[in-house]
Design a protein around this motif. Structure first.
Motif, PDB file in Angstrom:
ATOM      1  N   LYS A 166     -11.509  24.701  25.428  1.00  0.00           N
ATOM      2  CA  LYS A 166     -12.616  25.309  26.155  1.00  0.00           C
ATOM      3  C   LYS A 166     -12.062  26.073  27.344  1.00  0.00           C
ATOM      4  CE  LYS A 166     -15.328  22.822  28.697  1.00  0.00           C
ATOM      5  NZ  LYS A 166     -16.288  21.765  29.127  1.00  0.00           N
ATOM      6  N   ARG A 175     -10.117  20.514  25.147  1.00  0.00           N
ATOM      7  CA  ARG A 175     -11.500  20.045  25.163  1.00  0.00           C
ATOM      8  C   ARG A 175     -11.525  18.519  25.101  1.00  0.00           C
ATOM      9  NH1 ARG A 175     -16.370  22.194  24.371  1.00  0.00           N
ATOM     10  NH2 ARG A 175     -15.488  24.249  23.818  1.00  0.00           N
ATOM     11  N   ASN A 179     -16.391  13.423  24.729  1.00  0.00           N
ATOM     12  CA  ASN A 179     -17.618  13.656  25.479  1.00  0.00           C
ATOM     13  C   ASN A 179     -18.149  15.085  25.374  1.00  0.00           C
ATOM     14  OD1 ASN A 179     -17.721  10.979  26.814  1.00  0.00           O
ATOM     15  ND2 ASN A 179     -15.809  11.673  27.775  1.00  0.00           N
ATOM     16  N   ASP A 180     -17.361  15.988  24.811  1.00  0.00           N
ATOM     17  CA  ASP A 180     -17.764  17.395  24.842  1.00  0.00           C
ATOM     18  C   ASP A 180     -17.432  18.111  23.527  1.00  0.00           C
ATOM     19  OD1 ASP A 180     -18.854  19.694  25.977  1.00  0.00           O
ATOM     20  OD2 ASP A 180     -16.925  20.367  26.778  1.00  0.00           O
TER      21      ASP A 180
END
Length: 407
Positions: A166, A175, A179-180
Protein backbone atom coordinates in the motif's frame (compact mmCIF):
# COMPACT_ATOMS: atom_id res chain seq x y z
CA UNK A 1 -45.13 9.00 -55.67
CA UNK A 2 -43.85 9.03 -52.08
CA UNK A 3 -44.67 11.93 -49.82
CA UNK A 4 -42.61 12.33 -46.68
CA UNK A 5 -43.84 14.62 -43.96
CA UNK A 6 -41.28 15.81 -41.45
CA UNK A 7 -42.38 17.57 -38.31
CA UNK A 8 -41.35 18.19 -34.75
CA UNK A 9 -41.97 15.37 -32.31
CA UNK A 10 -43.21 16.17 -28.85
CA UNK A 11 -42.87 13.51 -26.18
CA UNK A 12 -46.10 12.41 -24.57
CA UNK A 13 -46.09 12.27 -20.79
CA UNK A 14 -49.20 10.56 -19.48
CA UNK A 15 -50.90 12.31 -16.54
CA UNK A 16 -50.03 9.47 -14.14
CA UNK A 17 -46.32 10.03 -14.75
CA UNK A 18 -46.43 13.71 -13.87
CA UNK A 19 -49.15 13.56 -11.25
CA UNK A 20 -48.54 16.36 -8.72
CA UNK A 21 -49.56 14.28 -5.72
CA UNK A 22 -46.89 13.10 -3.29
CA UNK A 23 -48.26 10.56 -0.85
CA UNK A 24 -46.95 9.24 2.44
CA UNK A 25 -45.47 5.74 2.40
CA UNK A 26 -45.17 3.90 5.74
CA UNK A 27 -43.10 0.72 6.01
CA UNK A 28 -42.41 -1.49 9.00
CA UNK A 29 -43.82 -3.78 11.64
CA UNK A 30 -44.49 -2.99 15.29
CA UNK A 31 -42.13 -5.41 17.01
CA UNK A 32 -43.78 -6.87 20.10
CA UNK A 33 -40.31 -7.82 21.28
CA UNK A 34 -37.87 -8.41 22.49
CA UNK A 35 -36.20 -5.98 20.13
CA UNK A 36 -36.65 -2.65 18.38
CA UNK A 37 -39.32 -1.38 16.03
CA UNK A 38 -38.06 0.17 12.79
CA UNK A 39 -40.38 2.35 10.69
CA UNK A 40 -39.50 3.94 7.35
CA UNK A 41 -41.31 7.10 6.19
CA UNK A 42 -41.05 8.40 2.65
CA UNK A 43 -43.09 10.19 -0.01
CA UNK A 44 -43.93 8.87 -3.45
CA UNK A 45 -42.07 10.35 -6.43
CA UNK A 46 -43.16 10.87 -10.04
CA UNK A 47 -42.06 8.18 -12.48
CA UNK A 48 -40.45 10.97 -14.48
CA UNK A 49 -38.35 12.11 -11.51
CA UNK A 50 -34.64 11.39 -11.32
CA UNK A 51 -35.02 10.91 -7.54
CA UNK A 52 -35.97 7.42 -6.42
CA UNK A 53 -35.92 8.07 -2.68
CA UNK A 54 -37.83 10.84 -0.92
CA UNK A 55 -37.48 10.34 2.86
CA UNK A 56 -39.74 12.07 5.37
CA UNK A 57 -37.64 13.73 8.06
CA UNK A 58 -38.36 15.17 11.50
CA UNK A 59 -41.64 13.36 12.02
CA UNK A 60 -42.94 12.26 15.41
CA UNK A 61 -43.97 8.62 15.69
CA UNK A 62 -45.60 6.89 18.65
CA UNK A 63 -46.66 3.28 19.14
CA UNK A 64 -50.00 3.33 20.98
CA UNK A 65 -51.88 0.47 22.59
CA UNK A 66 -55.63 0.18 23.14
CA UNK A 67 -54.83 -0.07 26.86
CA UNK A 68 -53.38 3.47 26.96
CA UNK A 69 -49.63 2.75 26.78
CA UNK A 70 -47.44 4.60 24.29
CA UNK A 71 -43.84 4.22 23.12
CA UNK A 72 -41.80 6.75 21.10
CA UNK A 73 -40.07 5.80 17.85
CA UNK A 74 -37.45 8.55 17.41
CA UNK A 75 -35.82 9.51 14.12
CA UNK A 76 -32.51 7.95 13.14
CA UNK A 77 -31.96 9.83 9.88
CA UNK A 78 -32.82 9.31 6.22
CA UNK A 79 -36.47 8.61 6.91
CA UNK A 80 -35.74 5.79 9.37
CA UNK A 81 -37.27 5.78 12.87
CA UNK A 82 -36.14 3.26 15.52
CA UNK A 83 -37.59 2.59 18.95
CA UNK A 84 -35.73 1.53 22.05
CA UNK A 85 -35.54 -2.13 22.99
CA UNK A 86 -38.99 -3.13 24.13
CA UNK A 87 -41.28 -6.02 25.03
CA UNK A 88 -44.95 -5.22 24.47
CA UNK A 89 -48.03 -6.67 26.11
CA UNK A 90 -49.11 -9.30 23.56
CA UNK A 91 -52.73 -9.18 24.78
CA UNK A 92 -53.11 -5.56 23.64
CA UNK A 93 -53.79 -4.13 20.17
CA UNK A 94 -51.41 -1.54 18.71
CA UNK A 95 -51.31 1.26 16.16
CA UNK A 96 -48.93 3.96 14.90
CA UNK A 97 -49.55 7.65 15.45
CA UNK A 98 -47.53 9.78 13.00
CA UNK A 99 -47.21 13.55 12.90
CA UNK A 100 -45.07 15.02 10.15
CA UNK A 101 -43.06 18.24 10.32
CA UNK A 102 -45.77 20.05 8.31
CA UNK A 103 -48.37 19.08 10.97
CA UNK A 104 -50.11 16.36 8.98
CA UNK A 105 -51.36 13.63 11.29
CA UNK A 106 -51.89 9.93 10.56
CA UNK A 107 -53.12 6.86 12.45
CA UNK A 108 -52.96 3.21 11.55
CA UNK A 109 -55.76 0.89 12.63
CA UNK A 110 -55.39 -1.00 15.90
CA UNK A 111 -54.12 -4.51 15.10
CA UNK A 112 -53.59 -7.60 17.29
CA UNK A 113 -50.17 -9.06 18.01
CA UNK A 114 -49.43 -12.06 15.78
CA UNK A 115 -46.58 -14.28 16.94
CA UNK A 116 -44.62 -16.05 14.22
CA UNK A 117 -43.93 -19.75 14.85
CA UNK A 118 -40.33 -21.00 14.55
CA UNK A 119 -38.86 -21.44 11.08
CA UNK A 120 -38.48 -25.17 10.63
CA UNK A 121 -35.88 -25.16 7.89
CA UNK A 122 -34.14 -23.07 5.24
CA UNK A 123 -32.85 -25.32 2.47
CA UNK A 124 -31.53 -25.13 -1.08
CA UNK A 125 -31.64 -27.16 -4.26
CA UNK A 126 -29.04 -27.00 -7.04
CA UNK A 127 -30.74 -26.72 -10.42
CA UNK A 128 -29.31 -26.55 -13.94
CA UNK A 129 -29.34 -22.76 -14.02
CA UNK A 130 -28.80 -21.83 -10.39
CA UNK A 131 -29.64 -22.47 -6.75
CA UNK A 132 -33.20 -22.28 -5.42
CA UNK A 133 -33.62 -21.45 -1.73
CA UNK A 134 -36.70 -22.57 0.21
CA UNK A 135 -38.25 -22.03 3.63
CA UNK A 136 -40.46 -24.43 5.59
CA UNK A 137 -42.55 -23.78 8.69
CA UNK A 138 -45.58 -24.98 10.58
CA UNK A 139 -47.80 -23.98 13.48
CA UNK A 140 -48.97 -26.94 15.59
CA UNK A 141 -51.80 -24.79 16.99
CA UNK A 142 -53.15 -24.14 13.46
CA UNK A 143 -53.55 -20.42 14.21
CA UNK A 144 -50.97 -18.70 11.98
CA UNK A 145 -52.14 -19.68 8.48
CA UNK A 146 -50.76 -16.54 6.77
CA UNK A 147 -46.99 -16.08 6.37
CA UNK A 148 -44.64 -13.48 4.97
CA UNK A 149 -40.84 -13.61 4.67
CA UNK A 150 -38.00 -11.17 4.23
CA UNK A 151 -34.33 -12.04 4.01
CA UNK A 152 -30.82 -10.66 4.15
CA UNK A 153 -28.12 -12.39 2.14
CA UNK A 154 -24.36 -12.01 2.50
CA UNK A 155 -21.65 -13.40 0.27
CA UNK A 156 -17.90 -13.41 -0.19
CA UNK A 157 -16.46 -11.35 -3.03
CA UNK A 158 -12.93 -11.04 -4.34
CA UNK A 159 -11.04 -8.60 -6.50
CA UNK A 160 -8.85 -9.39 -9.49
CA UNK A 161 -5.55 -9.00 -7.64
CA UNK A 162 -4.32 -9.65 -4.10
CA UNK A 163 -2.52 -6.53 -2.92
CA UNK A 164 0.56 -7.12 -0.73
CA UNK A 165 1.53 -3.45 -0.59
CA UNK A 166 0.00 0.00 0.00
CA UNK A 167 1.04 3.62 -0.35
CA UNK A 168 1.04 6.06 2.55
CA UNK A 169 0.97 8.92 0.04
CA UNK A 170 4.74 9.30 -0.08
CA UNK A 171 6.08 5.80 -0.60
CA UNK A 172 5.00 2.16 -0.95
CA UNK A 173 5.01 -0.01 2.19
CA UNK A 174 4.18 -3.58 3.11
CA UNK A 175 0.45 -4.03 3.67
CA UNK A 176 -0.76 -5.29 7.08
CA UNK A 177 -2.57 -8.36 5.75
CA UNK A 178 -4.06 -9.22 9.14
CA UNK A 179 -5.86 -5.91 9.59
CA UNK A 180 -5.88 -4.26 6.17
CA UNK A 181 -6.28 -6.90 3.47
CA UNK A 182 -8.48 -5.67 0.61
CA UNK A 183 -8.75 -8.80 -1.50
CA UNK A 184 -11.69 -10.55 0.19
CA UNK A 185 -14.80 -8.73 1.36
CA UNK A 186 -18.37 -9.48 2.33
CA UNK A 187 -21.35 -7.86 0.67
CA UNK A 188 -24.96 -7.89 1.85
CA UNK A 189 -28.32 -7.21 0.28
CA UNK A 190 -31.92 -7.37 1.46
CA UNK A 191 -35.00 -8.77 -0.20
CA UNK A 192 -36.93 -6.48 -2.53
CA UNK A 193 -39.76 -8.83 -3.50
CA UNK A 194 -42.90 -9.85 -1.60
CA UNK A 195 -42.86 -13.50 -0.52
CA UNK A 196 -46.07 -14.95 0.92
CA UNK A 197 -47.69 -18.29 1.61
CA UNK A 198 -50.97 -19.42 3.13
CA UNK A 199 -52.14 -22.71 4.59
CA UNK A 200 -55.73 -21.50 4.94
CA UNK A 201 -56.96 -24.14 2.50
CA UNK A 202 -55.17 -26.99 4.27
CA UNK A 203 -56.21 -29.07 7.25
CA UNK A 204 -52.80 -28.55 8.88
CA UNK A 205 -50.98 -25.24 9.22
CA UNK A 206 -47.89 -26.38 7.29
CA UNK A 207 -45.75 -24.54 4.73
CA UNK A 208 -43.32 -26.84 2.95
CA UNK A 209 -40.51 -25.58 0.71
CA UNK A 210 -41.87 -22.15 -0.14
CA UNK A 211 -39.45 -20.53 -2.68
CA UNK A 212 -37.63 -17.58 -1.13
CA UNK A 213 -35.02 -16.55 -3.72
CA UNK A 214 -33.08 -17.89 -6.67
CA UNK A 215 -29.34 -17.40 -7.28
CA UNK A 216 -28.39 -17.49 -10.96
CA UNK A 217 -25.60 -19.90 -11.89
CA UNK A 218 -23.26 -17.08 -12.95
CA UNK A 219 -24.03 -14.77 -10.02
CA UNK A 220 -21.21 -13.11 -8.09
CA UNK A 221 -23.00 -14.26 -4.95
CA UNK A 222 -21.23 -17.58 -5.63
CA UNK A 223 -17.82 -15.94 -6.00
CA UNK A 224 -16.22 -17.66 -3.00
CA UNK A 225 -14.71 -20.61 -4.87
CA UNK A 226 -12.90 -18.23 -7.27
CA UNK A 227 -10.45 -17.13 -4.55
CA UNK A 228 -6.71 -17.03 -5.26
CA UNK A 229 -6.06 -18.00 -1.63
CA UNK A 230 -5.87 -21.75 -1.13
CA UNK A 231 -7.82 -22.03 2.13
CA UNK A 232 -10.56 -19.67 0.92
CA UNK A 233 -11.45 -21.77 -2.13
CA UNK A 234 -11.66 -25.11 -0.34
CA UNK A 235 -14.94 -27.05 -0.72
CA UNK A 236 -15.82 -26.75 2.98
CA UNK A 237 -15.33 -22.96 3.07
CA UNK A 238 -18.58 -21.00 3.05
CA UNK A 239 -19.34 -18.69 0.14
CA UNK A 240 -22.85 -17.45 0.88
CA UNK A 241 -25.38 -17.12 3.68
CA UNK A 242 -29.02 -16.07 3.92
CA UNK A 243 -30.96 -15.06 7.04
CA UNK A 244 -34.70 -15.59 6.58
CA UNK A 245 -37.08 -13.57 8.77
CA UNK A 246 -40.62 -14.91 9.21
CA UNK A 247 -43.75 -12.87 9.96
CA UNK A 248 -47.22 -14.10 10.89
CA UNK A 249 -50.04 -12.09 9.31
CA UNK A 250 -53.69 -11.51 9.94
CA UNK A 251 -56.04 -12.28 7.07
CA UNK A 252 -56.42 -8.56 6.29
CA UNK A 253 -52.65 -8.05 6.23
CA UNK A 254 -52.20 -11.06 3.97
CA UNK A 255 -54.75 -9.73 1.50
CA UNK A 256 -53.00 -6.34 1.48
CA UNK A 257 -49.61 -7.91 0.71
CA UNK A 258 -51.13 -10.26 -1.87
CA UNK A 259 -52.75 -7.33 -3.71
CA UNK A 260 -49.53 -5.35 -3.54
CA UNK A 261 -47.65 -8.31 -5.01
CA UNK A 262 -50.17 -8.59 -7.85
CA UNK A 263 -49.78 -4.91 -8.66
CA UNK A 264 -45.98 -4.83 -8.51
CA UNK A 265 -44.58 -8.28 -9.29
CA UNK A 266 -47.18 -10.32 -11.15
CA UNK A 267 -48.05 -7.87 -13.93
CA UNK A 268 -46.48 -7.90 -17.37
CA UNK A 269 -48.19 -10.59 -19.43
CA UNK A 270 -51.65 -10.64 -20.97
CA UNK A 271 -52.99 -13.29 -18.62
CA UNK A 272 -51.39 -11.88 -15.48
CA UNK A 273 -53.65 -10.41 -12.76
CA UNK A 274 -54.93 -6.94 -13.55
CA UNK A 275 -54.08 -3.99 -11.28
CA UNK A 276 -56.37 -3.50 -8.32
CA UNK A 277 -56.77 -0.70 -5.82
CA UNK A 278 -54.56 -1.23 -2.79
CA UNK A 279 -56.04 -0.16 0.53
CA UNK A 280 -53.81 -0.19 3.57
CA UNK A 281 -54.69 0.44 7.19
CA UNK A 282 -53.15 3.91 7.60
CA UNK A 283 -55.31 7.02 7.38
CA UNK A 284 -54.84 10.77 7.37
CA UNK A 285 -56.63 12.67 10.12
CA UNK A 286 -55.74 16.01 8.56
CA UNK A 287 -57.20 15.10 5.15
CA UNK A 288 -59.38 11.96 5.17
CA UNK A 289 -59.28 11.88 1.34
CA UNK A 290 -55.49 11.75 1.22
CA UNK A 291 -54.18 8.33 0.07
CA UNK A 292 -51.61 6.74 2.40
CA UNK A 293 -49.57 3.74 1.31
CA UNK A 294 -48.64 0.95 3.70
CA UNK A 295 -49.94 -1.58 6.18
CA UNK A 296 -48.84 -1.75 9.80
CA UNK A 297 -48.88 -5.09 11.60
CA UNK A 298 -47.75 -5.96 15.12
CA UNK A 299 -46.06 -9.14 16.22
CA UNK A 300 -42.94 -11.13 16.89
CA UNK A 301 -40.64 -12.54 14.23
CA UNK A 302 -38.54 -15.67 13.97
CA UNK A 303 -35.39 -16.24 11.92
CA UNK A 304 -33.18 -19.00 10.58
CA UNK A 305 -29.84 -18.87 8.76
CA UNK A 306 -28.46 -21.06 5.97
CA UNK A 307 -24.86 -21.26 4.70
CA UNK A 308 -23.80 -22.52 1.27
CA UNK A 309 -20.21 -23.74 0.92
CA UNK A 310 -17.95 -23.69 -2.12
CA UNK A 311 -18.37 -27.45 -2.46
CA UNK A 312 -22.13 -27.01 -2.91
CA UNK A 313 -21.57 -24.92 -6.06
CA UNK A 314 -21.17 -26.96 -9.27
CA UNK A 315 -17.57 -26.76 -10.49
CA UNK A 316 -18.63 -26.43 -14.14
CA UNK A 317 -20.47 -23.15 -13.56
CA UNK A 318 -18.66 -20.14 -15.01
CA UNK A 319 -19.21 -17.17 -12.76
CA UNK A 320 -19.67 -13.67 -14.14
CA UNK A 321 -16.72 -11.38 -13.39
CA UNK A 322 -16.51 -7.59 -13.59
CA UNK A 323 -12.73 -7.78 -13.96
CA UNK A 324 -12.31 -8.74 -17.61
CA UNK A 325 -10.90 -5.29 -18.40
CA UNK A 326 -8.47 -5.27 -15.46
CA UNK A 327 -4.79 -5.11 -16.28
CA UNK A 328 -1.65 -4.89 -14.20
CA UNK A 329 1.19 -2.44 -14.84
CA UNK A 330 4.86 -2.56 -13.84
CA UNK A 331 6.18 0.62 -12.27
CA UNK A 332 9.82 1.12 -11.29
CA UNK A 333 11.48 3.17 -8.57
CA UNK A 334 14.32 4.32 -10.83
CA UNK A 335 14.04 4.01 -14.59
CA UNK A 336 14.82 5.84 -17.79
CA UNK A 337 11.79 6.22 -19.98
CA UNK A 338 12.13 6.24 -23.74
CA UNK A 339 12.78 9.75 -25.06
CA UNK A 340 13.83 11.09 -21.62
CA UNK A 341 17.31 11.98 -20.41
CA UNK A 342 16.40 12.07 -16.73
CA UNK A 343 15.64 9.00 -14.67
CA UNK A 344 12.27 8.99 -12.88
CA UNK A 345 10.42 7.20 -10.09
CA UNK A 346 7.32 5.89 -11.85
CA UNK A 347 5.64 5.08 -8.53
CA UNK A 348 5.26 8.80 -7.80
CA UNK A 349 2.96 9.15 -10.80
CA UNK A 350 0.87 6.04 -10.01
CA UNK A 351 0.79 5.26 -6.28
CA UNK A 352 1.87 8.29 -4.22
CA UNK A 353 -0.70 11.10 -4.04
CA UNK A 354 1.66 13.38 -2.13
CA UNK A 355 4.34 12.98 -4.80
CA UNK A 356 2.40 13.93 -7.88
CA UNK A 357 -0.06 11.13 -8.59
CA UNK A 358 -3.34 12.48 -9.97
CA UNK A 359 -6.42 10.95 -8.26
CA UNK A 360 -7.94 10.10 -11.65
CA UNK A 361 -5.02 7.79 -12.50
CA UNK A 362 -4.32 6.45 -9.00
CA UNK A 363 -3.35 2.79 -8.84
CA UNK A 364 -2.93 0.47 -5.87
CA UNK A 365 0.36 -1.45 -5.60
CA UNK A 366 -0.08 -5.20 -5.83
CA UNK A 367 3.15 -7.24 -5.99
CA UNK A 368 6.81 -6.39 -5.61
CA UNK A 369 9.26 -6.40 -8.52
CA UNK A 370 12.63 -7.73 -7.38
CA UNK A 371 16.17 -7.53 -8.74
CA UNK A 372 16.95 -11.16 -9.65
CA UNK A 373 20.57 -10.76 -8.58
CA UNK A 374 20.25 -8.87 -5.29
CA UNK A 375 16.66 -9.64 -4.27
CA UNK A 376 15.97 -5.98 -3.55
CA UNK A 377 12.72 -4.33 -4.58
CA UNK A 378 13.08 -2.22 -7.72
CA UNK A 379 9.40 -1.45 -8.19
CA UNK A 380 5.85 -2.71 -7.86
CA UNK A 381 3.04 -3.85 -10.07
CA UNK A 382 -0.23 -1.98 -9.76
CA UNK A 383 -3.79 -1.79 -10.99
CA UNK A 384 -6.88 0.42 -10.67
CA UNK A 385 -8.63 0.59 -7.28
CA UNK A 386 -11.73 -1.26 -8.56
CA UNK A 387 -9.56 -4.21 -9.61
CA UNK A 388 -7.72 -4.34 -6.27
CA UNK A 389 -9.78 -2.83 -3.44
CA UNK A 390 -12.79 -4.94 -2.43
CA UNK A 391 -13.92 -2.32 0.11
CA UNK A 392 -15.29 -0.34 -2.84
CA UNK A 393 -17.93 -3.09 -3.11
CA UNK A 394 -18.30 -4.42 0.44
CA UNK A 395 -16.60 -4.60 3.82
CA UNK A 396 -13.36 -6.36 4.74
CA UNK A 397 -14.52 -6.70 8.34
CA UNK A 398 -15.76 -10.24 8.99
CA UNK A 399 -19.50 -10.11 9.88
CA UNK A 400 -20.28 -11.25 13.42
CA UNK A 401 -22.53 -14.04 12.14
CA UNK A 402 -20.10 -15.38 9.55
CA UNK A 403 -18.91 -19.00 9.80
CA UNK A 404 -15.96 -19.85 7.61
CA UNK A 405 -16.97 -23.53 7.53
CA UNK A 406 -19.97 -25.59 8.62
CA UNK A 407 -17.76 -28.12 10.37
Amino acid sequence: MIITVIGCQKSYRPPAIVAPGSYLVVEGVINAGPGKTTIMLSKTVDLSSSNTVNPVLNATIMIESDKGASYPVPGAGRGKYISAEQVLDITAHYRLHIKTADNHEYFSDFVPVTNAPPVDNVSFEVKNNGIQIYVSSHDPTNTTRFYRWEYEETWVLHTAYFSLFKSNGDTVLDRDLENDQIYQCWRSDTSTTITLASSSGLSADVINNAPITFIEAGSRKLDGKQSQVFIQKQPETNAYTILVKQFALTGDAYRYWANLKKNTQDIGKIFDPQPTEIRGNIHSVTDPLEPVLGYISAGTTTTKRLFIANGDIPTLWTLNTPYDACKIDSLFLDTLLRGNVKRVNQENTAFNLNRGTEPAVLQIPVYGIYNPLTGTIIGHTGSSPYCVDCTLQGTNKVPDFWRFTNQ
